[in-house]
Scaffold this active site. Structure first.
Site, PDB file in Angstrom:
ATOM      1  CB  THR A  57      -0.993  -0.037   1.190  1.00  0.00           C
ATOM      2  OG1 THR A  57      -1.710  -1.257   1.139  1.00  0.00           O
ATOM      3  CG2 THR A  57      -1.959   1.092   1.218  1.00  0.00           C
ATOM      4  CB  THR A 111      -4.134  -0.665  -1.083  1.00  0.00           C
ATOM      5  OG1 THR A 111      -3.534  -1.896  -0.691  1.00  0.00           O
ATOM      6  CG2 THR A 111      -5.628  -0.868  -1.192  1.00  0.00           C
ATOM      7  CD  GLU A 147      -4.051  -7.027   1.653  1.00  0.00           C
ATOM      8  OE1 GLU A 147      -3.891  -6.231   2.601  1.00  0.00           O
ATOM      9  OE2 GLU A 147      -3.505  -8.144   1.630  1.00  0.00           O
ATOM     10  CD  GLU A 203      -7.381  -4.157  -1.076  1.00  0.00           C
ATOM     11  OE1 GLU A 203      -6.979  -4.060   0.087  1.00  0.00           O
ATOM     12  OE2 GLU A 203      -6.706  -3.836  -2.066  1.00  0.00           O
ATOM     13  CG  ASP A 212      -7.915  -6.367   3.320  1.00  0.00           C
ATOM     14  OD1 ASP A 212      -6.978  -7.078   3.709  1.00  0.00           O
ATOM     15  OD2 ASP A 212      -7.770  -5.169   3.025  1.00  0.00           O
ATOM     16  CB  SER A 266     -10.148  -0.888   4.175  1.00  0.00           C
ATOM     17  OG  SER A 266      -8.903  -0.229   4.142  1.00  0.00           O
ATOM     18  CB  SER A 267      -6.694  -1.134   8.450  1.00  0.00           C
ATOM     19  OG  SER A 267      -7.108  -2.395   8.838  1.00  0.00           O
ATOM     20  N   GLY A 272       0.271  -0.165   5.842  1.00  0.00           N
ATOM     21  CA  GLY A 272       0.694  -0.955   6.997  1.00  0.00           C
ATOM     22  C   GLY A 272      -0.326  -1.972   7.473  1.00  0.00           C
ATOM     23  N   GLY A 273      -1.281  -2.362   6.604  1.00  0.00           N
ATOM     24  CA  GLY A 273      -2.297  -3.317   7.039  1.00  0.00           C
ATOM     25  C   GLY A 273      -3.049  -2.744   8.227  1.00  0.00           C
TER      26      GLY A 273
END
Ligand code: GLU
Length: 589
Positions: free
Chosen positions: A413, A431, A433, A450, A453, A477-478, A498-499
């Site tokens: 990302t 992103t 992912e 993606e 996720d 998503s985060s 950063g996930g």
């Protein structure tokens, strides 16, 4: 604060800080220096010295010097932050293909200089209509191994980035759309220098990249991983950008590009997916209600569902509001106990309640309600780490009883922060992912993974999981593109890859800036201590805090935490921070 930065540099942790100064030669196949265009040398020097970039009228901070250069050219010519984002994203898809691009998705937060309004756009990928809740389970209902699910067609959602770029440009662009791709097309045709970071990631992922022919030919030409400094051309991508420049996003969704995407997904050897041309044809960018939460003197505005970013950052800050973090300071283990446990409480709610609100009712208001957060905040009163953390019961519009979801998310990302000369501010996290997404490459760009996720399990202890797969649904998503405002004026624009640690990186940077008085570069650089589910992940540069945290009952793990924060502060002047952990820069004039 200088002491902290000095420690960080001594330990040699964020090597990218030195890369930015053109000096570092990392060990192994990623060896080589990052090429910095002349215009950006001063920015690179500032970053290496831990100082912010400074400007008067406009600024862009992004993950690769070439993308910053492209965006800067647009801003210098009077373009808006959206115009610059389009140019920068087109270049990022070329020079940082592992992180974002036309085959991925993004969330965008926009502060409009004319109206003072915040608007958020959701360009998240969607699940195909043929997707089922058991997409990521084997024949016995057991969740697949992460990479078994990721590599191939199964994990690919309908890309949202081309549509998002076009939608944002239609709303807020001033520059001629077709001209915004010139830099990226030229670079793709003439070639660009492979960065140390890209080369290192290719070498690490060679086995997976080799599984599909077009991906292998591009990243492992002649069978060997790309090397840093090598000139790489991508004529297929140049051609794709020409189509986008001349015809807009339609061919991606209803034309030849769409047909190629669907064929690649369905034909992926060993792990095909069911994404169809119909799925692409019905894709739409969605405008979502911005999620704004108060913190100190500021209003923190971010992305609502299907991202958990805005709500979870807002919850962490809301839980910390009653505590005087400024008095404690960044060297206090007590400050990090509060931050760590506030984060765990917020992550427990995130795991249970956050998902695509078009499919499941999400109690956004209840989760950010000051009374609810005050109550939850009382749990932080002790001296030690909370032995156990469970989701709370926010007020619902609907009665709900979800099971807790568990979603894996591996960091790749990219984040772009831009302030233009017209008073607009843009924060976009973008992103595909995982690094290199699904590893499928179509027309010079990588397709996302993606859909991983989503929660792989559809139920937990007999209860449905909110973030389970469903046809047409967007995975949680985060990503937390954020704009802080004061008196309705933007003051800080930031975000990170950063996930799910994105949330911690963004919250830390806000606290460092708002409570600890750091400038934007110091706030970005400050070592990360992130706690999501109990274990405290800390960067080695913060190791001196470990014994005290362990004494409070935390399990502590020292590890590299490769955020990619890019931030712009809007004060008397514009100041920009670029994450020393990656290759990006901030630049303005
Ligand atoms: N796919 C992740 C998300 O949307 C982002 C991955 C990353 O930051 O590396 O939350």
């Amino acid at each position: 604060m200088r002491a902290i930065l000095a420690t960080l540099v001594c330990l040699g942790l964020p090597v990218a800080a030195q890369q930015a100064a053109d000096t570092v030669a990392p060990e192994g196949p990623g060896a080589g220096a990052l090429h910095i265009p002349k215009m950006l040398r001063a920015s690179a020097e500032a970053k290496a010295a831990g100082r912010p970039a400074v400007a008067g009228d406009w600024m862009i901070a992004a993950a690769h010097p070439r993308a910053v250069e492209a965006g800067a050219g647009v801003l210098r010519a009077g373009g808006t932050a959206t115009d610059a984002m389009v140019a920068a994203q087109a270049v990022l898809g070329l020079v940082e293909p592992q992180s974002s691009g036309l085959g991925g998705g993004a969330f965008l937060v926009w502060h409009d200089g004319d109206t003072g309004e915040i608007t958020t756009l959701d360009g998240r990928e969607t699940a195909p209509l043929a997707a089922t809740p058991t997409l990521f389970q084997d024949a016995n209902g057991k969740p697949l191994d992460f990479f078994e699910a990721v590599v191939g067609g199964r994990s690919v959602g309908v890309p949202g980035t081309p549509a998002l770029m076009a939608e944002a440009h239609e709303r807020w662009g001033r520059a001629d759309w077709s001209g915004l791709f010139d830099d990226a097309i030229r670079l793709a045709e003439e070639g660009f220098a492979v960065s140390p970071r890209l080369a290192g990631l290719v070498a690490r992922d060679a086995g997976r990249l080799a599984r599909f022919e077009s991906t292998r030919a591009y990243f492992l030409p002649g069978g060997a991983p790309l090397r840093a400094g090598e000139t790489l051309r991508n004529p297929a991508y140049a051609e794709t950008l020409r189509i986008l420049a001349q015809q807009g996003p339609e061919p991606f969704y209803t034309g030849d590009v769409a047909a190629d995407i669907a064929a690649s997904v369905q034909g992926a050897a060993g792990n095909p997916g069911r994404l169809s041309e119909t799925d692409l044809a019905i894709y739409a960018v969605r405008e979502r209600d911005p999620v704004c939460a108060p913190y100190r003197r500021y209003e923190v505005c971010g992305m609502g569902p299907p991202s958990s970013g805005g709500v979870t950052v807002g919850q962490i800050l809301g839980l910390l509001a009653p505590h005087d973090l400024a008095a404690l300071g960044p060297d206090s283990a007590e400050a990090w106990r509060l931050i760590g446990d506030a984060s765990r409480l917020a992550f427990a709610d995130r795991g249970r309640y956050l998902a695509d609100s078009d499919f499941v009712p999400v109690p956004v208001r209840g989760l950010l309600d000051p009374g609810y957060l005050r109550g939850r905040s009382r749990l932080l009163r002790g001296d030690d780490a909370l032995p156990e953390v469970a989701p709370g019961t926010p007020e619902f519009d609907h009665a709900l009883g979800w099971g807790d979801g568990e979603t894996l998310s591996q960091p790749s990302t990219s984040h772009i922060s831009i302030v233009d000369a017209h008073g607009n501010a843009l924060s976009m996290t973008t992103t595909i992912e995982n690094a290199f997404g699904s590893r499928l490459m179509v027309r010079g760009f990588l397709l996302n993974n993606e859909l991983t996720d989503f929660s792989f399990a559809s139920h937990q202890d007999g209860r449905a999981v909110a973030n389970a797969v469903a046809p047409g649904k967007r995975p949680r998503s985060s990503m937390a593109p954020t704009i802080l405002r004061r008196d309705r004026q933007p003051v800080l624009v930031l975000g990170s890859p950063g996930g799910s640690r994105i949330i911690g990186y963004v919250a830390k940077t806000i606290i460092a800036w708002a409570d600890w008085g750091m400038d934007v570069q110091e706030a970005v650089t400050l070592p990360h201590l992130v706690n999501r589910f109990g274990r405290y992940d800390i960067e080695p540069a913060a190791a001196r805090l470990a014994p005290a945290l362990e004494g409070m009952g935390y399990e502590v793990e020292a590890r590299a935490l490769t955020s990619g924060l890019h931030a712009v502060e809007i004060g008397e002047r514009l100041t920009g921070g670029a994450d020393p952990r990656r290759e990006g820069l901030a630049y303005g004039e």
